[in-house]
Design a protein around this motif. Structure first.
Motif, PDB file in Angstrom:
ATOM      1  N   GLN B 296       0.827  -1.208   0.000  1.00 32.66           N
ATOM      2  CA  GLN B 296       0.000   0.000   0.000  1.00 32.66           C
ATOM      3  C   GLN B 296       0.855   1.248   0.000  1.00 32.66           C
ATOM      4  O   GLN B 296       1.861   1.319   0.712  1.00 32.66           O
ATOM      5  CB  GLN B 296      -0.910  -0.009   1.238  1.00 32.66           C
ATOM      6  N   ALA B 297       0.430   2.224  -0.787  1.00 28.86           N
ATOM      7  CA  ALA B 297       1.014   3.567  -0.717  1.00 28.86           C
ATOM      8  C   ALA B 297      -0.109   4.482  -0.238  1.00 28.86           C
ATOM      9  O   ALA B 297      -1.247   4.373  -0.706  1.00 28.86           O
ATOM     10  CB  ALA B 297       1.528   3.999  -2.081  1.00 28.86           C
ATOM     11  N   TYR B 298       0.183   5.345   0.721  1.00 30.97           N
ATOM     12  CA  TYR B 298      -0.872   6.169   1.330  1.00 30.97           C
ATOM     13  C   TYR B 298      -0.475   7.632   1.315  1.00 30.97           C
ATOM     14  O   TYR B 298       0.578   8.007   1.845  1.00 30.97           O
ATOM     15  CB  TYR B 298      -1.122   5.705   2.767  1.00 30.97           C
ATOM     16  N   ILE B 299      -1.323   8.445   0.687  1.00 32.21           N
ATOM     17  CA  ILE B 299      -1.138   9.897   0.722  1.00 32.21           C
ATOM     18  C   ILE B 299      -2.283  10.434   1.557  1.00 32.21           C
ATOM     19  O   ILE B 299      -3.442  10.390   1.133  1.00 32.21           O
ATOM     20  CB  ILE B 299      -1.181  10.481  -0.703  1.00 32.21           C
ATOM     21  N   GLY B 300      -1.965  10.882   2.765  1.00 26.29           N
ATOM     22  CA  GLY B 300      -3.033  11.331   3.650  1.00 26.29           C
ATOM     23  C   GLY B 300      -2.480  12.101   4.827  1.00 26.29           C
ATOM     24  O   GLY B 300      -1.279  12.354   4.911  1.00 26.29           O
ATOM     25  N   ALA B 301      -3.383  12.527   5.709  1.00 25.65           N
ATOM     26  CA  ALA B 301      -3.063  13.163   6.991  1.00 25.65           C
ATOM     27  C   ALA B 301      -2.729  14.652   6.864  1.00 25.65           C
ATOM     28  O   ALA B 301      -2.482  15.174   5.786  1.00 25.65           O
ATOM     29  CB  ALA B 301      -1.919  12.446   7.699  1.00 25.65           C
ATOM     30  N   LEU B 310      -0.789  16.732  -2.857  1.00 24.41           N
ATOM     31  CA  LEU B 310      -1.483  16.035  -3.944  1.00 24.41           C
ATOM     32  C   LEU B 310      -0.872  16.407  -5.301  1.00 24.41           C
ATOM     33  O   LEU B 310      -0.739  15.566  -6.196  1.00 24.41           O
ATOM     34  CB  LEU B 310      -2.982  16.383  -3.932  1.00 24.41           C
ATOM     35  N   ARG B 311      -0.484  17.672  -5.441  1.00 27.41           N
ATOM     36  CA  ARG B 311       0.152  18.099  -6.691  1.00 27.41           C
ATOM     37  C   ARG B 311       1.511  17.420  -6.879  1.00 27.41           C
ATOM     38  O   ARG B 311       1.897  17.087  -7.996  1.00 27.41           O
ATOM     39  CB  ARG B 311       0.321  19.613  -6.705  1.00 27.41           C
ATOM     40  N   LEU B 329      -3.763   4.707  -2.004  1.00 28.17           N
ATOM     41  CA  LEU B 329      -4.926   5.352  -1.387  1.00 28.17           C
ATOM     42  C   LEU B 329      -4.603   6.818  -1.145  1.00 28.17           C
ATOM     43  O   LEU B 329      -3.522   7.140  -0.662  1.00 28.17           O
ATOM     44  CB  LEU B 329      -5.266   4.683  -0.046  1.00 28.17           C
ATOM     45  N   VAL B 330      -5.553   7.681  -1.493  1.00 27.79           N
ATOM     46  CA  VAL B 330      -5.351   9.125  -1.306  1.00 27.79           C
ATOM     47  C   VAL B 330      -6.533   9.695  -0.535  1.00 27.79           C
ATOM     48  O   VAL B 330      -7.677   9.571  -0.967  1.00 27.79           O
ATOM     49  CB  VAL B 330      -5.207   9.861  -2.657  1.00 27.79           C
TER      50      VAL B 330
END
Lengths: 171, 439
Positions: B296-301, B310-311, B329-330
């Protein structure tokens, strides 16, 4: 609470974090349930092995991470009376004192084994290993903070202050 | 007597002309922020016991971000209780499922230079990007603040961190913080106030400065301060807060103010960083980290899912696909980030690459929301913490990195350096607020 306390030493290492102390998966539920899972990712038997009156001896940066005060509360619920650490994460330190759990900085303790008996004097700032008689200097807890801890934490302390203020106003 | 920025703010909040490090003072709180997890459900019983209401509802901001959206009756109950409490106590500013508290405070201009802010969350120092002295507290202490409007404080010394030079391609604020965590260790700041400086600081966009201030928590600072400049004023202007240039000179350390220590980081010599399980201080340059396959790769928080983050991810993912056997997952940090990322095409780039979008909130970062990990799974995340078991099963393993490195790893299906992927682009893409902002 008497000024000095004596108990069994329970040992943990450096950087014990709040996710270990209060796992996120149990944060929604009651504190008693959460306390059963305290430190389980580190030691699955922790909650079953600690006994009321134990003193937790820790390494550096104890309580690092979240501001969740359940991390300190879970230790209290399990009967731990004080945490002695080489250093604390700032928010955990405040939370512990605010909840009436003694948190004492003792930079140099060593040579103490699991379940050895120790005596802690938070006012004078001293930890004594009873078997060897060795004594370790701790940072004394300032008087006004110790008073707050001994009254059970910030809420009972504030309750008293507010009541006194009201009595003053009523006169 | 020359004073640091931290001293100046604390002195103002304490109603004093000046304060010295080590002094115990009582500060008046300008803003108290609480969220659904440590907020009403914990403070309401305490306030009832004390028999008091809020000292000043107009200085309180409530944010529901931890248990959003509800996934079971218990989280639904917590959110319901939070709404009722806010209404009953006249808290007009309740941001309900609109994003993560620290990002929401910044978006709405609630945190400004010179303010003294207390928040019921450890990443409260994020507000320091706007030169506010912002500290995290637990629920009992928050209840005391709500009852009295005051908090005690030992005036902290300052740890100055100077950022020299310019970061090379693929190196962003998150890499700076992971490198600092390695340099001084988790908690190495010892509850001092961290103040960033150096000529390299000016180049960081406001959202990047928020990352610098945010991870003051991992460094162990009571707060993380960035002195204000024109960028600060421009951000606040857009949030509806007009401040004069005088604020820029007022809220900075005197040049000769004594500090506990000064640390220098040369940005141009810094590589993208990856922190191995289970701590942010286990950081190393990406090319020295084993290319571990990831589930899993996670872009969050709050740390890693602002518009700029996000850019960054989109700049790597444009025209590429997430590797088979890996999921990306974003969870955008706020409703506004969603809108702006939709308007400028960032969201389309992410989803075309195969990203799965999740609701705004603290989500998987703290193991509260969607996207948690199974036993033995490996994740690379743009979040701030990779403590054992935090994001899911105790045997899961989380690596921390920048959104660029997380995106590059999602494409490779293993931990990967974003620089070769960025080098294939002819023009570097603007990612800060210099890029056209919509909405």
């Amino acid at each position: 609470m008497s000024a000095e306390l004596e108990g069994r030493a329970f040992l943990v290492g450096d950087d014990v974090d709040t996710d270990l102390l209060a796992p996120g998966a149990y944060m929604k539920g009651p504190i008693e349930e959460l306390a059963r899972h305290c430190l389980e990712a580190l030691d699955p038997d922790f909650a079953r092995s600690v006994r009321p009156g134990d003193i937790l001896l820790a390494g550096r940066n104890f309580g690092t991470g979240s501001s969740r005060e359940q991390a300190a509360q879970a230790l209290s619920v399990l009967g731990i009376r004080a945490v002695v650490a080489r250093s604390f994460a700032g928010i955990f330190y405040r939370n512990a004192l605010n909840l009436g759990l003694l948190a004492v900085v003792c930079p140099e303790w060593d040579g103490i084994a699991r379940f050895d008996r120790v005596r802690l004097d938070p006012r004078a700032g001293r930890l004594v290993h009873l078997a060897s008689g060795r004594s370790f200097a701790c940072r004394p807890i300032p008087g006004h903070l110790l008073e707050m801890v001994e009254s059970g934490g910030i809420v009972p302390w504030l309750e008293r202050r507010l009541a006194a203020r009201r009595a003053e106003g009523a006169r | 007597m020359a004073e640091t920025l931290a001293q100046k703010i604390v002195a103002r909040a304490a109603g004093r002309s000046s304060v010295e490090p080590g002094e115990l003072v009582t500060c008046r709180v300008d803003l108290a922020m609480l969220h659904d997890s440590g907020g009403p459900r914990r403070v309401a019983p305490i306030l009832e016991r004390l028999g008091v209401g809020l000292w000043d509802p107009s200085r309180v901001v409530l944010v529901s971000d931890h248990y959003v959206p509800a996934v079971d009756p218990e989280s639904a109950r917590i959110l319901d209780l939070t709404r009722r409490w806010g209404r009953a106590h006249g808290v007009a500013r309740h941001y309900d499922m609109l994003g993560i508290c620290h990002v929401v405070l910044a978006e709405h201009g609630h945190v400004r230079p010179g303010m003294f802010v207390v928040g019921g969350d450890s990443h409260t120092p994020t507000a320091g990007a706007f030169a506010a002295f912002a500290m995290g507290v637990g629920a009992s202490e928050m209840a005391a603040v709500l009852a009295t409007g005051e908090i005690w404080l030992e005036v902290p010394e300052t740890l100055r961190i100077l950022l020299d030079g310019r970061p090379g391609p693929g190196v962003v604020a998150k890499d700076v913080l992971l490198a600092l965590c390695r340099m001084i260790g988790l908690g190495g700041a010892g509850y001092r106030a961290i103040e960033y400086g150096g000529e390299g600081l000016a180049g960081f966009a406001m959202e990047e400065r928020m990352t610098l201030a945010n991870m003051a928590a991992e460094l162990g600072g009571i707060t993380g301060l960035v002195p204000p400049d024109r960028r600060t004023l421009a951000w606040l202007e857009r949030a509806g807060v007009s401040l004069g240039e005088a604020e820029l000179t007022r809220w900075r350390s005197d040049p000769d103010a004594p500090v506990a220590a000064t640390l220098r980081l040369e940005l141009d010599r810094l590589a993208p960083q990856v922190a191995a399980p289970h701590g942010p201080a286990n950081a190393a340059p990406v090319d020295e980290v084993e290319p571990v396959p990831i589930d899993q790769a996670y872009i969050g928080a709050c740390t890693g899912a602002k518009l700029v983050d996000l850019r960054m991810a989109a700049s790597v993912l444009r025209g590429r696909k997430v590797a088979a056997g890996t999921r990306l997952l974003v969870a955008p940090a706020s409703a506004r980030v969603w809108r702006e990322a939709a308007a400028d095409g960032t969201l389309a780039t992410l989803t075309e690459a195969g990203a799965i979008m999740l609701p705004s909130g603290c989500g998987a970062c703290a193991g509260y929301g969607a996207g948690v990990l199974a036993e033995g799974e490996v994740c690379i995340a743009s979040t701030a913490r990779n403590f054992k078991g935090r994001m899911g099963a105790p045997s899961s393993r989380v690596y921390l990195a920048s959104p660029l490195t997380v995106a590059a790893s999602a494409v490779a299906g293993r931990i990967a350096d974003p620089r070769p992927l960025l080098a294939e682009r002819r023009e570097p893409e603007p990612i800060g607020e210099e890029a056209a902002r919509v909405g």
